[in-house]
Design a protein around this motif. Structure first.
Motif, mmCIF file in Angstrom:
data_model
loop_
_atom_site.group_PDB
_atom_site.id
_atom_site.type_symbol
_atom_site.label_atom_id
_atom_site.label_comp_id
_atom_site.label_asym_id
_atom_site.label_seq_id
_atom_site.Cartn_x
_atom_site.Cartn_y
_atom_site.Cartn_z
ATOM 1 N N GLN A 86 0.821 -1.207 0.000
ATOM 2 C CA GLN A 86 0.000 0.000 0.000
ATOM 3 C C GLN A 86 0.860 1.265 0.000
ATOM 4 O OE1 GLN A 86 -3.446 0.343 -0.301
ATOM 5 N NE2 GLN A 86 -3.200 -1.802 -0.886
ATOM 6 N N ALA A 87 2.017 1.224 0.675
ATOM 7 C CA ALA A 87 2.924 2.380 0.663
ATOM 8 C C ALA A 87 3.474 2.610 -0.743
ATOM 9 C CB ALA A 87 4.064 2.166 1.664
ATOM 10 N N LYS A 88 3.812 1.525 -1.429
ATOM 11 C CA LYS A 88 4.269 1.650 -2.819
ATOM 12 C C LYS A 88 3.162 2.220 -3.697
ATOM 13 C CE LYS A 88 7.500 -2.283 -2.725
ATOM 14 N NZ LYS A 88 7.742 -3.654 -3.237
ATOM 15 N N ALA A 89 1.942 1.739 -3.488
ATOM 16 C CA ALA A 89 0.806 2.198 -4.298
ATOM 17 C C ALA A 89 0.565 3.690 -4.077
ATOM 18 C CB ALA A 89 -0.442 1.391 -3.961
ATOM 19 N N ASP A 90 0.654 4.149 -2.846
ATOM 20 C CA ASP A 90 0.455 5.575 -2.561
ATOM 21 C C ASP A 90 1.501 6.421 -3.280
ATOM 22 O OD1 ASP A 90 -1.754 5.146 -0.985
ATOM 23 O OD2 ASP A 90 -0.641 5.130 0.901
ATOM 24 N N ALA A 91 2.772 5.976 -3.199
ATOM 25 C CA ALA A 91 3.848 6.734 -3.845
ATOM 26 C C ALA A 91 3.675 6.740 -5.361
ATOM 27 C CB ALA A 91 5.205 6.145 -3.463
ATOM 28 N N ALA A 92 3.316 5.586 -5.937
ATOM 29 C CA ALA A 92 3.164 5.483 -7.389
ATOM 30 C C ALA A 92 1.955 6.296 -7.873
ATOM 31 C CB ALA A 92 3.015 4.024 -7.786
ATOM 32 N N ALA A 149 2.668 13.340 -12.952
ATOM 33 C CA ALA A 149 2.986 13.111 -14.365
ATOM 34 C C ALA A 149 1.798 13.487 -15.249
ATOM 35 C CB ALA A 149 3.387 11.650 -14.578
ATOM 36 N N SER A 150 0.586 13.179 -14.791
ATOM 37 C CA SER A 150 -0.626 13.528 -15.563
ATOM 38 C C SER A 150 -0.814 15.043 -15.632
ATOM 39 C CB SER A 150 -1.858 12.862 -14.942
ATOM 40 O OG SER A 150 -1.774 11.458 -15.021
ATOM 41 N N ASP A 151 -0.555 15.701 -14.493
ATOM 42 C CA ASP A 151 -0.669 17.165 -14.478
ATOM 43 C C ASP A 151 0.294 17.779 -15.490
ATOM 44 O OD1 ASP A 151 -2.566 16.934 -12.508
ATOM 45 O OD2 ASP A 151 -1.212 17.454 -10.854
ATOM 46 N N TYR A 152 1.512 17.249 -15.523
ATOM 47 C CA TYR A 152 2.498 17.763 -16.478
ATOM 48 C C TYR A 152 2.070 17.447 -17.909
ATOM 49 C CZ TYR A 152 6.829 18.165 -19.146
ATOM 50 O OH TYR A 152 7.755 18.491 -20.100
ATOM 51 N N GLY A 165 0.405 15.686 -23.576
ATOM 52 C CA GLY A 165 0.727 14.261 -23.437
ATOM 53 C C GLY A 165 -0.446 13.455 -22.907
ATOM 54 N N LYS A 166 -0.222 12.172 -22.699
ATOM 55 C CA LYS A 166 -1.270 11.263 -22.214
ATOM 56 C C LYS A 166 -1.239 11.196 -20.682
ATOM 57 C CE LYS A 166 -0.951 8.357 -26.357
ATOM 58 N NZ LYS A 166 -0.591 7.017 -26.896
ATOM 59 N N PRO A 167 -2.407 11.035 -20.057
ATOM 60 C CA PRO A 167 -2.433 10.899 -18.588
ATOM 61 C C PRO A 167 -1.860 9.548 -18.153
ATOM 62 C CG PRO A 167 -4.614 10.527 -19.495
ATOM 63 C CD PRO A 167 -3.753 10.982 -20.648
ATOM 64 N N TRP A 168 -1.433 9.495 -16.893
ATOM 65 C CA TRP A 168 -0.903 8.267 -16.294
ATOM 66 C C TRP A 168 -1.920 7.711 -15.301
ATOM 67 C CZ3 TRP A 168 4.168 5.974 -16.510
ATOM 68 C CH2 TRP A 168 5.047 6.605 -17.409
ATOM 69 N N LYS A 189 -6.219 5.501 -6.966
ATOM 70 C CA LYS A 189 -6.249 6.954 -7.055
ATOM 71 C C LYS A 189 -5.294 7.546 -6.019
ATOM 72 C CE LYS A 189 -9.945 7.168 -9.885
ATOM 73 N NZ LYS A 189 -9.994 7.864 -11.188
ATOM 74 N N ASN A 190 -4.813 8.754 -6.321
ATOM 75 C CA ASN A 190 -3.963 9.453 -5.362
ATOM 76 C C ASN A 190 -4.775 9.765 -4.109
ATOM 77 O OD1 ASN A 190 -1.794 10.995 -4.262
ATOM 78 N ND2 ASN A 190 -2.912 12.823 -4.878
ATOM 79 N N ARG A 191 -4.308 9.239 -2.961
ATOM 80 C CA ARG A 191 -5.061 9.404 -1.718
ATOM 81 C C ARG A 191 -4.510 10.487 -0.818
ATOM 82 N NH1 ARG A 191 -5.416 2.942 -0.839
ATOM 83 N NH2 ARG A 191 -3.241 3.166 -1.423
ATOM 84 N N GLU A 192 -3.208 10.742 -0.917
ATOM 85 C CA GLU A 192 -2.598 11.723 -0.011
ATOM 86 C C GLU A 192 -1.378 12.300 -0.695
ATOM 87 O OE1 GLU A 192 -0.545 11.992 4.418
ATOM 88 O OE2 GLU A 192 -1.477 10.158 3.737
ATOM 89 N N GLU A 193 -1.368 13.582 -0.892
ATOM 90 C CA GLU A 193 -0.247 14.213 -1.579
ATOM 91 C C GLU A 193 0.888 14.457 -0.594
ATOM 92 O OE1 GLU A 193 -0.810 17.329 -4.343
ATOM 93 O OE2 GLU A 193 -2.864 16.770 -4.756
#
Length: 907
Positions: A848-854, A861-864, A870-873, A898-902
């Motif tokens: 879950q820690a890896k998933a949060d970071a990814a 990357a999607s924002d950029y 470009g295409k979203p990630w 989904k991104n849960r915590e920035e």
């Protein structure tokens, strides 16, 4: 079909490699000799066939086919029996099993482990058994439960029936020539239950610890059951005879203790003594007291190390205990009185010691058994177990860390006793912390004998292989560097010899001068990675102004240096350089997926600190030592010490710990001094509650590093970090694909070829890809290979990234390891970062820690990408049992995380 079931069972039960290899060998045997599944058997012919596919097999050793799987203690023989049963039922429709236990302890353990909703349930993860669990029939209830299934059709009540019987009880019932109870006719059955079993068309016999009863009268009687075949599991594949050990002839899987120790599946045993200890200077009674006190020192030190590890890594806490081996029941009673008395460690172990031997009867026996079975429970009080000779096979505890043998025995016996008692790991794998991974054998008076015995070639700690398999060229491994397709096409890397899967791609440029120019193009393009304003994506390399700039730079670099022959320039430019630049650029764009380099930077002042808290000192009962304890690993011969000397005197008792805490990078003395002295003061106050002032100082001096690590681990739970704000910086719009370095067998396999031995997949290289950005890939599991098949069908391009490609870091307690995703794939509309995981591992803290970071990385990357066209990630976390070839890649989008915590500290 059967290979799918094999992979399914291996994955769902999370089998370790030796367990998976054992299951693969059973599957191979049934594929080679299908006659095993029927009663019309030519046993000699089956043996001859199996000898060709199982080289270690010499004979069945029985009247029916029987295969032995020898796995070291602690590797998981009971789980393997569960895997056998699940596979035989799901792949071959076998419903009836007869499991033999050697004694009452293992008999009761097997019943528990085969019962649903218990902590070590062997079928946990097998969905088919979750809906309809196997019926467990035992030697105590067969005349009731057995009647329930008599004459019932498959699919009614329970498809699978597992009979568990105690062979020692059957042997006892046969004394004096009597028939065992299982053979006696029961009115409710109209026959004996034995005959009922013998008439079943699909009975398979499983024998746990079969070396204990191979030649017993009960087993000779069991032969009359006429099973289809037998499966034996044991850690000791031989029987003792007057002429020495006689090895089994039917061993097809041999995974001895030495290999299990090297692979990290069990604890490392170590012999312990005092430095310069001379037994001749002490009476036997004095040696006994010294060993007990040093055992307690080790026990208390280990207790703190385990607590520190649990806090630091966010895992369950393990309560260790110490095992004392007494000479007899009288001696055990005296030890119990001593260890619980005020004279021993100020009475700290009163109510925390149990005596386990045959002298206990009635209520005392029930209390003894209850406490013994609960000794792994962190809330159970027992810290010392005294036993004489009752703890044999089947006592599967993972929290035994210290053994104090006080009974006369030779060195080999001491080693074997320790192997049979305490090598199981509490976390299922080594942690890298020596004290958490080690079993201590306190043997002051026998230290050198044990070391010498452990170093003998035939010691169980040294003996790695007892059966030599036939040599196989595929077992030879080589180191291989696999470069991306772009590098290969541009001639910057040698083409991989992809034997038997697909032809190696030819370089895109024919002449040496063109390849030299293409190499220069790649060097120049690499400098544009950091120029996000001009080249925000690899697609922007096509822009005319960028192409002109690249061409000019390449032309300049190709000019001969001063003093070189002018002819070289004319030869070099005797081709269409702009065409080479354009072609090389296009190859790079087509053979990559844009991976931006993302950094999160704090804005303004960054402040850190620790919230005040009360220190947990409940497990801190360290003892001062009179002498330095020497600990020697029996396998590696490495030495460690538990010091007793005080090398320096501090003004304040707290300073011993303060000086060690200052070695941690995240502790700032000026900012944190008040909290540090408060916490260290709590430790000093606690030590003074059970030690004299002199003893307190000695404990602080001797154990200061251990105490400091424990305090720091608790502090990290109260750590805070603040910044005025954070900015996401994109330093590169795309990055060059890094080469992959593999150690594998030289033969390349086509990725669509079914892997018959999944346990060997990590040794294999796969090729034949059309859409992968590398010519060869290596997989960690067959699940990953199957997902690659889906990507080859549905993705535009994909690859498995190398270390350092993304530079994503995740927070795992006090550490920040790098996360390397399993796959990256691009489709028409999106770029996917994918992780495949066993269903049972999905919710673990690390995954879950890896998933949060990814997921956070994908958001940035999607924002950029949105700002540069470009295409979203998206980040997908896929359970392994969902990956089947009938699914489309789009079907997996429901597993997006989904991104849960920035949290800016995750990248």
């Amino acid at each position: 079909m059967n290979s799918r079931v094999q992979n399914h069972v291996t994955g769902r039960l999370s089998l370790r490699p030796p367990q998976a290899e054992s299951l693969a060998k059973l599957a191979r045997a049934l594929d080679a000799a299908p006659a095993l599944l029927g009663h019309e058997q030519d046993v000699a012919a089956i043996l001859a066939t199996l000898k060709t596919v199982l080289p270690g097999l010499k004979d069945f050793d029985r009247e029916f086919p029987s295969l032995c799987f020898a796995l070291a203690t602690g590797v998981g023989k009971t789980r393997l029996m569960g895997a056998f049963i699940a596979y035989l039922h799901l792949a071959h429709g076998i419903n009836n099993f007869f499991v033999l236990a050697p004694n009452l302890t293992i008999y009761n353990k097997l019943i528990t482990d085969f019962t649903p909703n218990t902590s070590k349930y062997v079928f946990k993860g097998i969905a088919e058994f979750a809906h309809q669990a196997p019926l467990i029939i035992t030697g105590d209830n067969y005349d009731q439960s057995g009647a329930v299934v008599q004459d019932q059709p498959a699919g009614f009540v329970h498809d699978v029936r597992i009979n568990i019987f105690n062979i020692s009880k059957i042997n006892a019932e046969m004394r004096g020539g009597k028939e065992p109870r299982i053979k006696r006719i029961k009115e409710v059955l109209g026959d004996s239950y034995f005959n009922h079993l013998a008439n079943l068309p699909d009975l398979v016999l499983l024998m746990d610890e079969s070396h204990r009863y191979r030649a017993s009268a009960g087993v000779r009687s069991i032969n009359e059951l006429k099973p289809l075949f037998g499966l034996e599991v044991t850690a000791t594949p031989f029987v003792e005879s007057p002429r020495g050990p006689v090895p089994f002839k039917n061993v097809v899987m041999d995974y001895p203790l030495a290999q299990a120790m090297e692979d990290g599946f069990v604890k490392e045993p170590a012999a312990v003594t005092q430095r310069n200890f001379n037994a001749k200077e002490h009476t036997p009674e004095e040696i006994e007291i010294i060993k007990l006190k040093d055992g307690v020192r080790l026990h208390e030190t280990t207790k703190v190390e385990l607590q520190t590890y649990a806090r630091k890594n966010g895992v369950k806490e393990v309560k260790p205990f110490m095992l004392v081996i007494a000479r007899d029941t009288t001696h055990a009673g005296r030890l119990l009185t001593l260890l619980e008395s005020k004279a021993f460690c100020e009475g700290r172990y009163q109510g925390k010691v149990i005596q386990v031997d045959s002298s206990r009867i009635g209520v005392q026996e029930e209390e003894m058994i209850t406490r013994l079975l609960a000794v792994e429970n962190v809330d159970e009080l027992t810290e010392i177990v005294i036993h004489v000779n009752m703890l044999k096979e089947g006592w599967d505890v993972t929290n035994l860390y210290t053994i104090v043998p006080l009974r006369a025995a030779n060195a080999r016996t001491l080693i074997e006793q320790s192997i049979g008692r305490g090598l199981r790991l509490p976390y299922g794998r080594r942690t890298g912390v020596a004290e958490v991974d080690r079993l201590n054998i306190v043997a002051h008076d026998r230290f050198q004998e044990i070391i010498d015995e452990a170093n003998r070639g035939d010691s169980p700690i040294r003996l790695k292989q007892m059966i030599l398999e036939a040599s196989d060229d595929d077992d030879k491994k080589v180191s291989t560097q696999v470069n991306s397709n772009a590098m290969t096409l541009l001639g910057d890397a040698p083409a991989i010899i992809d034997t038997g899967t697909s032809p190696a791609p030819a370089p895109a440029f024919a002449t040496p001068h063109e390849r030299q120019a293409a190499h220069m193009v790649m060097e120049v393009i690499a400098t544009y990675e950091v120029r996000c304003d001009l080249v925000p994506t690899s697609q922007a390399l096509r822009n005319p102004e960028v192409q002109s700039a690249i061409l000019a730079e390449v032309t300049e670099r190709l000019k001969p240096a001063q003093g070189t022959q002018v002819e070289l320039l004319s030869d070099t430019l005797a081709f269409d350089l702009p065409a080479v630049v354009a072609k090389a650029t296009e190859i790079l764009i087509q053979q990559t997926i844009d991976i931006p380099r993302i950094t999160v930077l704090p804005i303004g002042e960054v402040r850190t600190g620790f919230h005040p808290f009360k220190l947990d000192v409940s497990q801190l009962h360290l003892q001062p030592g009179e002498s330095t304890i020497l600990i020697q690993n029996l396998r590696t011969n490495e030495q460690d010490t538990l010091a007793s000397e005080i090398d320096s005197k501090e003004k304040r008792p707290e300073d011993y710990i303060i000086l060690e805490l200052l070695n941690f990078d995240d502790i700032d003395y000026p900012a944190h001094s008040d909290l540090l002295y408060e916490l260290c003061g709590q430790v000093v106050q606690h030590l003074r509650s059970y030690l004299s002032e002199d003893e307190t100082i000695r404990v602080l001096a001797q154990h200061r590093r251990l105490i400091a690590r424990n305090i720091h681990a608790q502090m990290m739970a109260h750590f805070w970090k603040e910044a005025t704000g954070h900015a996401v910086k994109i330093s590169r719009g795309y990055t060059e694909l890094k080469p992959c370095n593999y150690t594998a067998t030289p033969t390349t396999h086509h990725f669509r070829t079914t892997v018959t031995e999944p346990e060997r997949i990590r040794q294999m290289l796969f090729g034949g890809f059309a859409r992968c950005l590398y010519p060869l890939q290596k997989f960690d599991s067959d699940t990953e290979r199957r997902f690659a098949i889906i990507l080859e069908r549905d993705a535009l391009k994909w690859f498995r990234p190398a270390k350092g490609q993304f530079q994503i870091y995740y927070k795992l307690n006090s550490e920040q390891p790098e996360y390397i995703p399993d796959f990256v794939a691009e489709t028409q509309t999106v770029i996917l970062m994918v992780e495949t995981k066993a269903q049972t591992d999905i919710d673990t803290p690390e995954v879950q820690a890896k998933a949060d970071a990814a997921a956070l990385w994908c958001k940035h990357a999607s924002d950029y990408a949105a700002t540069v066209g470009g295409k979203p990630w998206k980040y997908l976390l896929l359970p392994h049992d969902e990956i089947v070839e009938s699914r489309r890649l789009a079907d997996f989008l429901r597993f997006e995380v989904k991104n849960r915590e920035e949290s800016p500290w995750q990248i």
